[in-house]
Every structure is written in C-alpha cells, then in structure tokens.
Design an enzyme around this catalytic site. Structure first.
Site, mmCIF file in Angstrom:
data_model
loop_
_atom_site.group_PDB
_atom_site.id
_atom_site.type_symbol
_atom_site.label_atom_id
_atom_site.label_comp_id
_atom_site.label_asym_id
_atom_site.label_seq_id
_atom_site.Cartn_x
_atom_site.Cartn_y
_atom_site.Cartn_z
ATOM 1 N N ARG A 142 31.548 -11.962 31.187
ATOM 2 C CA ARG A 142 31.460 -10.490 31.016
ATOM 3 C C ARG A 142 32.788 -9.772 30.848
ATOM 4 O O ARG A 142 32.789 -8.553 30.678
ATOM 5 C CB ARG A 142 30.710 -9.837 32.186
ATOM 6 N N ASP A 157 25.717 -17.675 21.069
ATOM 7 C CA ASP A 157 24.751 -17.571 22.165
ATOM 8 C C ASP A 157 24.327 -16.133 22.409
ATOM 9 O O ASP A 157 25.132 -15.213 22.401
ATOM 10 C CB ASP A 157 25.319 -18.127 23.461
ATOM 11 N N ASP A 201 23.749 -21.243 32.608
ATOM 12 C CA ASP A 201 23.473 -19.988 31.882
ATOM 13 C C ASP A 201 23.678 -18.794 32.825
ATOM 14 O O ASP A 201 22.906 -17.817 32.791
ATOM 15 C CB ASP A 201 22.077 -19.972 31.256
ATOM 16 N N GLY A 261 18.445 -12.506 32.330
ATOM 17 C CA GLY A 261 19.499 -13.340 32.891
ATOM 18 C C GLY A 261 19.405 -13.522 34.388
ATOM 19 O O GLY A 261 18.897 -12.669 35.108
HETATM 20 O O1 DOR Z 1 19.043 -14.583 29.789
HETATM 21 C C1 DOR Z 1 20.023 -14.577 29.058
HETATM 22 N N1 DOR Z 1 21.098 -13.820 29.332
HETATM 23 N N2 DOR Z 1 20.014 -15.334 27.935
HETATM 24 C C2 DOR Z 1 20.977 -15.236 26.999
HETATM 25 O O2 DOR Z 1 20.896 -15.921 26.024
HETATM 26 C C3 DOR Z 1 22.086 -14.291 27.168
HETATM 27 C C4 DOR Z 1 22.296 -13.975 28.600
HETATM 28 C C5 DOR Z 1 23.193 -12.775 28.806
HETATM 29 O O3 DOR Z 1 24.263 -12.720 28.193
HETATM 30 O O4 DOR Z 1 22.847 -11.927 29.651
#
Ligand code: DOR
Length: 431
Positions: free
Chosen positions: A66, A156, A308, A327
């Site tokens: 981030r 991604d 992830d 996420g």
């Molecule tokens: O759940 C997810 N969050 N999948 C993704 O591909 C991107 C990620 C994010 O950057 O928050």
C-alpha cells in the site's frame, strides 16, 4: 542490530527425528547438528528451543504493501513488522500502489523505505507492473523496473483482458523476470466478492463463477505453452483451475501456481451474515474447492502458498457488503492459521516448509535457507502449543481486516531471524 553468533538449542525440526542444535555465525548457518545435552556452546546468545519447532523463514510471493499512496491501510514499515511477526524473511510486494509501481523511481522509493524501516530485514522485493498504470494497454518498462530491483511482473488486481497485449507482455518479460498472473475474466467477474452458487443465491449477492477464474487459467496456460514462457498463476481458488493446472503440468507446460491460506481454511459459508471481513478476490469458494486445493498443494500441483495480504482500513470494511473492499490481512496469522490443517493431519509441517519457504524462493530466485552450512540464517521458531486469540492488537499490520478476529488459534511464531539477526521476538520486553 548485528548478525550475532547464535545457537538455538534442543529444537525439533520438521522432517527430522530427535532434537537439534542450530549454530549461526556471521549471518549464515554454520551447522544444524543433533542436539548434545550440556555441550559447550560457542559464545553468543543461546536460545532454548525446547518445545519449539525450527523452520526456514517463509517467503511470501504475494503481499500488498500500500505504500506509496494508501498508507492509511498499510505502509512498508508496518507491513514488514507484520512480516517479521509472521515468520517471513522475503516479501514480494504487488504493484497496485498509488502511483502504480510502473517505473524505476517508485521501485527505488519502496526499497529505500524498506531499508530505512527494517535495515536487517525482512527483505522487500517489489513486483513491477506488467502494463503502464495496470491499465492493460501499454507494456510497462520492464527492463527499467528490473534494473531498479523488481523481481517479477504482474497486473495483479487488474487482470489483462486483451490476450494480444498479455501475449506481448509475456514475450517481453521472458528474458527479464517471471510473470505473476491474476487469472480472472474481468467481464464475468465484475462487481462481486461472493462465489456464484447456493450461498450467493441465498444472500442475494451477485456471484462470481469459478469459471471466471478457470477461463483465464486455461487461456494463460495455452499462451505459456505456445510461447514456451513460464507463467506463475496467483491465488488459485477452485477445483476447475486445479484440474487445468494438473493437466498442463502433465504435458510439461511451464506453469507454477499459488494458493492462499484462506482458500484452504474457509468457504463461502463465511459470508453468512454478510461478513465483509471474508470478502476477498477471488472469492472464498465451496468445500469441494477447498479440499481440491489442499490435495493439490500436497501433491505439488499447486507449488506454493502465498498470503495475498490485502490490508484495508476499518471504514473500508464497515460498509454494506457490496461496497466493501476485497481483501484479507494475512501476514501476521498465515502460519498459525495453517497450523490448524497440520493439527487435523491434512497437511504435514514439511508441506509448509516446502510450499511456503523453499519453493517460492526457488521460483523467484531469492535467498533460501535449507539449513546447509553457508545458507542465509533466515529462520523462525514456532510454538505449536501456544493458544492465543486473534485481536486487532495482536496484529502488527495496520490492516485488522481478517475473518479470524476473535478466533482462537493454536500455534504461534515466537521468533524470526533474517541473516542471523532476530527481527521478531515475542518474548522480548515490549514485543
Ligand atoms: O482481495 C483482493 N485484494 N484481491 C486482489 O486481487 C487485490 C487485493 C487488494 O489489492 O486489495
């Protein structure tokens, strides 16, 4: 902090019988030898390993840091703190920052932030954007990104819909670094967060079919074979994809794949009550998918585990389900959460070592500790009996967004070392 002379005494090691002593000097493994009670030790710190497991530190091939741009969710300092607490020595971080990591200046900035915050590690390895701005139209300057320190390329979060552009990107990347592929047909997968099935119907949510993932898995396996260029498939979530990957590997296709702890531990039943903490992309699937992924990981059809790690702030999750960000924050809890599968006998501790430490380092050509003399002294100590409850305060990440909040876990990383330097010590005062 300096690389001290260190001994971990009387510790158990997955895959080896009996108790062991690890000797570390100058940041390297000197020896992993059978434990000798009351032996004379080299000078330096001696860590009592009784009751603990010694493993190589983990490599996460899929973290969202981030920074730059969304530091309210996470910054490189807090993300690496979570990595240290989770037992990681190597972190590959995705390019969907703001601005996107699509030029050397951003890559260098990220590396500088990592060095300033955590000079002894965990090490940060940026992943460069595959296309400019992740927009899927023009190729990013991959040679420049690699020269600045990127170790892979990915779009991604923004899958490349245009097959011709993806083909050119793979061809261009072939001589530079591996491509990590977020597999999702962006038209079919639009605006979701729930697996298409009985649960999405029951909750009245627009579903995202597993075929939306598998269609692009199939496309990109075909491209990898046609071009003879390797491809790494990110966060595989369903049986259909597993079957395609298994068949491709049988043919000798240059394909590797990852899945994440949440796909092995949870299903879309976690969405009951519209729990936005369980909203992730790709979505949590059915129990049949979950069991197929566990089997595939054991067999090596899925090569690696990756978190992830996708930290979000409270206000981005405390919303109606359809507005919530996708996420799960995963670095802090990955190993402890996976341990449940070891306790159930579904995975062996050695599967975790292979799939979360050795194989990812191999695929991305990163430092790795196999406990041979001279290997980097990157290791973690894990207490398999420590029972704890996941609370916001127990997470080093700024992202408290995990469905595990409030849940008890058994097993915890108590110490992490990178190049022989202890970067996380749960028992240290103030830790
Ligand atoms: O759940 C997810 N969050 N999948 C993704 O591909 C991107 C990620 C994010 O950057 O928050």
């Amino acid at each position: 902090m300096t690389a001290d002379t260190l001994t971990v005494a009387n510790v158990r090691v997955p895959g080896r019988d009996g108790a062991w002593d690890l000797f570390v000097a100058d940041g390297k493994v000197r020896e992993l030898a059978p434990h000798v009670p009351n032996a004379a030790r080299p000078e330096g710190r001696v860590i009592d390993g009784a009751g603990l497991l010694l493993m190589p530190a983990l490599t996460d091939a899929h973290t969202h840091m981030r920074e730059p741009g969304q530091e309210w969710k996470e910054d490189i300092a807090s993300g690496l703190a979570a990595a240290a607490a989770g037992g990681f020595s190597n972190i590959l971080c995705m390019a969907n920052t703001d601005p996107v990591n699509d030029n050397g200046a951003i890559t260098r900035f990220m590396l500088r932030r990592a060095r300033d915050a955590w000079p002894s590690g965990p090490r940060l390895f940026p992943i460069g954007a595959l296309t400019v701005g992740l927009r899927g139209r023009e190729l990013a300057p991959m040679a420049e990104l690699a020269a600045a320190g990127c170790v892979a390329f990915s779009n991604d979060g923004e899958p490349v819909a245009d097959t011709e552009i993806f083909r050119r990107a793979m061809e261009y990347a072939a001589d530079i670094a591996p491509v990590i592929d977020h597999c999702e047909d962006p038209f079919m997968a639009k605006g979701s967060g729930a697996n298409e099935g009985a649960m999405s119907a029951r909750l009245g949510l627009r579903g995202q079919p597993d075929a939306a993932e598998a269609i692009q898995v199939a496309r990109d396996i075909l491209l990898a074979e046609y071009l003879n260029v390797p491809i790494h498939l990110a966060h595989v979530s369903c049986r259909r994809s597993v079957e395609l990957i298994a068949a491709a590997k049988k043919r000798g296709a240059p394909v590797t794949a990852e899945t994440c702890p949440h796909y092995l531990l949870m299903t879309d039943a976690a969405l009951l009550g519209y729990d936005t903490m369980a909203k992730v992309n790709p979505p949590l699937r059915s129990d049949d998918d979950r069991l197929a992924l566990i089997e595939a990981l054991r067999e090596g059809v899925i090569d690696i585990l990756a978190t992830d790690h996708a930290p979000h702030a409270a206000h981005e999750k405390e919303t109606p389900f359809e507005d919530a960000k996708n996420g799960i924050s995963g670095l802090d809890t990955a190993l402890a959460a996976l341990w449940e599968l070891v306790r159930q006998g579904r995975l062996a501790a050695t599967d975790i070592v292979t799939r979360f430490a050795w194989r990812p380092a191999e695929i991305f050509k990163l430092p790795v500790n196999r406990f041979a003399p001279g290997d980097p002294a990157d290791f973690l100590l894990f207490d398999p009996d420590d029972s704890w409850v996941v609370t916001p305060e127990s997470l080093r990440s700024k992202g408290k967004n995990t469905p595990l909040l409030g849940q008890p876990l058994t097993g915890r990383v108590v110490l992490t070392a990178v190049d022989g330097v202890v970067v996380h010590d749960l028992k240290a005062p103030g830790a």
